[in-house]
Design a protein around this motif. Structure first.
Motif, mmCIF file in Angstrom:
data_model
loop_
_atom_site.group_PDB
_atom_site.id
_atom_site.type_symbol
_atom_site.label_atom_id
_atom_site.label_comp_id
_atom_site.label_asym_id
_atom_site.label_seq_id
_atom_site.Cartn_x
_atom_site.Cartn_y
_atom_site.Cartn_z
ATOM 1 N N TYR A 142 -17.356 -6.153 -31.911
ATOM 2 C CA TYR A 142 -18.668 -6.781 -31.868
ATOM 3 C C TYR A 142 -18.989 -7.271 -30.457
ATOM 4 O O TYR A 142 -18.093 -7.647 -29.700
ATOM 5 C CB TYR A 142 -18.734 -7.981 -32.819
ATOM 6 N N PHE A 143 -20.279 -7.267 -30.152
ATOM 7 C CA PHE A 143 -20.755 -7.893 -28.914
ATOM 8 C C PHE A 143 -21.731 -8.997 -29.272
ATOM 9 O O PHE A 143 -22.397 -8.965 -30.311
ATOM 10 C CB PHE A 143 -21.411 -6.877 -27.977
ATOM 11 N N LEU A 144 -21.813 -9.990 -28.421
ATOM 12 C CA LEU A 144 -22.811 -11.060 -28.511
ATOM 13 C C LEU A 144 -23.240 -11.339 -27.081
ATOM 14 O O LEU A 144 -22.506 -11.962 -26.306
ATOM 15 C CB LEU A 144 -22.246 -12.307 -29.179
ATOM 16 N N LEU A 145 -24.414 -10.837 -26.722
ATOM 17 C CA LEU A 145 -24.854 -10.813 -25.337
ATOM 18 C C LEU A 145 -26.230 -11.444 -25.191
ATOM 19 O O LEU A 145 -27.023 -11.470 -26.135
ATOM 20 C CB LEU A 145 -24.915 -9.364 -24.829
ATOM 21 N N ALA A 146 -26.507 -11.913 -24.002
ATOM 22 C CA ALA A 146 -27.843 -12.399 -23.684
ATOM 23 C C ALA A 146 -28.718 -11.213 -23.280
ATOM 24 O O ALA A 146 -28.225 -10.214 -22.738
ATOM 25 C CB ALA A 146 -27.783 -13.419 -22.559
ATOM 26 N N LEU A 147 -30.001 -11.325 -23.561
ATOM 27 C CA LEU A 147 -30.965 -10.286 -23.193
ATOM 28 C C LEU A 147 -32.042 -10.870 -22.292
ATOM 29 O O LEU A 147 -32.404 -12.032 -22.424
ATOM 30 C CB LEU A 147 -31.656 -9.716 -24.436
ATOM 31 N N LYS A 148 -32.564 -10.042 -21.395
ATOM 32 C CA LYS A 148 -33.729 -10.454 -20.620
ATOM 33 C C LYS A 148 -34.956 -10.397 -21.524
ATOM 34 O O LYS A 148 -35.010 -9.639 -22.495
ATOM 35 C CB LYS A 148 -33.899 -9.553 -19.402
ATOM 36 N N SER A 149 -35.958 -11.188 -21.190
ATOM 37 C CA SER A 149 -37.116 -11.357 -22.072
ATOM 38 C C SER A 149 -37.977 -10.107 -22.205
ATOM 39 O O SER A 149 -38.815 -10.018 -23.108
ATOM 40 C CB SER A 149 -37.986 -12.514 -21.571
ATOM 41 N N ASN A 150 -37.769 -9.118 -21.329
ATOM 42 C CA ASN A 150 -38.608 -7.915 -21.389
ATOM 43 C C ASN A 150 -37.978 -6.769 -22.187
ATOM 44 O O ASN A 150 -38.530 -5.661 -22.215
ATOM 45 C CB ASN A 150 -38.948 -7.439 -19.980
ATOM 46 N N LEU B 251 -30.544 -13.676 -27.584
ATOM 47 C CA LEU B 251 -29.204 -13.191 -27.864
ATOM 48 C C LEU B 251 -29.254 -12.006 -28.816
ATOM 49 O O LEU B 251 -30.123 -11.933 -29.700
ATOM 50 C CB LEU B 251 -28.350 -14.305 -28.469
ATOM 51 N N ILE B 252 -28.276 -11.097 -28.646
ATOM 52 C CA ILE B 252 -28.208 -9.899 -29.477
ATOM 53 C C ILE B 252 -26.767 -9.650 -29.900
ATOM 54 O O ILE B 252 -25.840 -9.870 -29.117
ATOM 55 C CB ILE B 252 -28.763 -8.663 -28.719
ATOM 56 N N SER B 253 -26.581 -9.203 -31.149
ATOM 57 C CA SER B 253 -25.243 -8.863 -31.630
ATOM 58 C C SER B 253 -25.328 -7.707 -32.622
ATOM 59 O O SER B 253 -26.332 -7.543 -33.325
ATOM 60 C CB SER B 253 -24.584 -10.064 -32.315
ATOM 61 N N ASN B 254 -24.276 -6.912 -32.669
ATOM 62 C CA ASN B 254 -24.159 -5.858 -33.681
ATOM 63 C C ASN B 254 -23.475 -6.364 -34.939
ATOM 64 O O ASN B 254 -23.282 -5.604 -35.889
ATOM 65 C CB ASN B 254 -23.401 -4.652 -33.119
ATOM 66 N N ASP B 255 -23.105 -7.646 -34.970
ATOM 67 C CA ASP B 255 -22.577 -8.267 -36.180
ATOM 68 C C ASP B 255 -23.763 -8.850 -36.945
ATOM 69 O O ASP B 255 -24.141 -10.010 -36.757
ATOM 70 C CB ASP B 255 -21.567 -9.361 -35.837
ATOM 71 N N ILE B 256 -24.371 -8.027 -37.804
ATOM 72 C CA ILE B 256 -25.635 -8.420 -38.430
ATOM 73 C C ILE B 256 -25.454 -9.463 -39.532
ATOM 74 O O ILE B 256 -26.438 -9.922 -40.117
ATOM 75 C CB ILE B 256 -26.375 -7.182 -38.986
ATOM 76 N N GLU B 257 -24.198 -9.858 -39.806
ATOM 77 C CA GLU B 257 -23.951 -10.907 -40.797
ATOM 78 C C GLU B 257 -24.063 -12.304 -40.194
ATOM 79 O O GLU B 257 -24.037 -13.304 -40.916
ATOM 80 C CB GLU B 257 -22.554 -10.734 -41.409
ATOM 81 N N LEU B 258 -24.194 -12.400 -38.884
ATOM 82 C CA LEU B 258 -24.224 -13.704 -38.221
ATOM 83 C C LEU B 258 -25.527 -14.442 -38.520
ATOM 84 O O LEU B 258 -26.610 -13.852 -38.475
ATOM 85 C CB LEU B 258 -24.071 -13.547 -36.715
ATOM 86 N N ASP B 259 -25.415 -15.758 -38.776
ATOM 87 C CA ASP B 259 -26.605 -16.582 -38.909
ATOM 88 C C ASP B 259 -26.809 -17.376 -37.618
ATOM 89 O O ASP B 259 -26.038 -17.248 -36.665
ATOM 90 C CB ASP B 259 -26.517 -17.509 -40.124
#
Length: 355
Positions: free
Chosen positions: A191-199, A257-265
């Protein structure tokens, strides 16, 4: 113990206990000349220490804290060295903390955080061996042979080869490329949990994705709960979250924030990503407590090896601090007070001998 191994251990201790510039002469003086400054300089020159050497030296400590819930945290730091001669290692790097290019060292770290401890398991010194002429300014500039995203992928491969246990990769928006996310999901099966730019562009459902209907993440209707969607360029669903926080000056900040662990709240996303701050603490330690840039080493190899030793010194400082129930800065202060007491006692003895 051969001489190089002896110097290896002494140099680490020297960096942990130093409070100013660290030199071969300084260490030799501490040892009353038992090891000459030339021997110390030769030690720093005799081989190029690598990220693989770092793993060999921290493996035991990492295994002691390892868990399936461990996280790998990636970030780079720039340390200014404005008065050093420019070379492949010490040159101009963009420092996003100040918003401009500065002359110095650029170090990419991979920190493993688990069970309350944060230890480096891999690193890459960003060198720029390729020189070219800038078309607009006609000035000679330098560039790297690889990108930091390339370096991240190579480090992840090494972590897999080393059979390191971990669940998430954490990083800021500088490392949230499509290539990185695909590699972590497809190749690492993690899994990743990363910050994304606003665009960054997002589709909120599969139909919008197939029709190419994407919208900027900062234009979404956020209700406070995470959103499932598809980021442009990827074929897997992801969970997206907008975190609002207060800056030190009381202004409002927004983090996507973005993650491929779609179970996260919401709470899980924010709690896990908060661990990314550990790399900032590590960078503060290596700069302030283990003399990252406080060496007058002249060659690329001796400069690089000093940085390597500083990484290991930070590991030692972290482990000792945890055992003593102190922060690294608290432990360092404790050493400083003891050193100052010893200096005062020595001063009084000198005064008494001349009375």
């Amino acid at each position: 113990m051969n001489k190089n191994n002896q110097i290896f251990e002494l140099y680490i201790d020297y960096l942990v206990t130093s409070f100013s510039y660290t030199t071969a002469t300084g260490l030799s003086n501490l040892l009353d000349g038992e090891i000459s400054h030339d021997q110390i300089t030769r030690f720093l020159s005799h081989k190029q220490f690598s990220s693989a050497d770092l793993w060999k030296n921290v493996k035991k400590e990492v295994r002691e804290i390892e868990s399936d819930e461990g996280v790998l945290i990636f970030d780079d730091t720039v340390q200014e060295k404005p008065y050093s001669s420019e070379n492949e290692l010490i040159n101009w790097h963009f420092d996003h903390t100040v918003g401009r290019s500065v002359k110095g060292i650029n170090l990419l770290n991979c920190i493993y955080h688990s069970n309350g401890a944060s230890l480096p398991v891999a690193f890459k010194l960003i060198t720029k061996p390729i020189q070219y002429s800038d078309i607009s300014t006609r000035k000679i500039k330098r560039k790297s042979e690889t990108t930091k995203n390339d370096d991240l992928i190579e480090i992840l491969k090494a972590c897999k080869q080393n059979k390191l246990k971990w669940r998430y990769v954490l990083a800021d928006s500088w490392f949230s490329s499509i290539g990185n996310m695909k590699f972590i999901h497809d190749k690492m099966k993690k899994y990743f949990l990363l910050a994304l730019k606003s665009n960054r562009l997002i589709a909120l459902n599969k139909e919008d994705k197939l029709q190419g209907r994407f919208q900027r993440i900062d234009s979404l209707d956020w209700s406070g709960t995470p959103i499932c969607g598809w980021v442009k360029g990827m074929d897997i669903p992801v969970v997206l979250h907008r975190q609002i926080f207060k800056n030190k000056d009381s202004s409002e900040g927004i983090l996507y924030l973005i993650s491929n662990d779609i179970e996260l709240d919401k709470d899980a996303i924010e709690t896990i990503y908060q661990k990314r701050w550990k790399v900032e603490v590590f960078h503060k330690n290596i700069k302030s407590n283990t003399a990252l840039a406080k060496s007058p080493a002249k060659t690329i190899r001796t400069q690089s090896n000093h940085i390597f030793m500083s990484l290991l010194a930070t590991v030692k400082l972290e482990c000792l601090s945890i055992k003593k129930g102190l922060t690294t800065f608290g432990f360092k202060m404790k050493l400083y007070i003891k050193a100052q007491k010893a200096a005062i006692e020595a001063l009084h003895r000198e005064q008494a001998s001349t009375a």
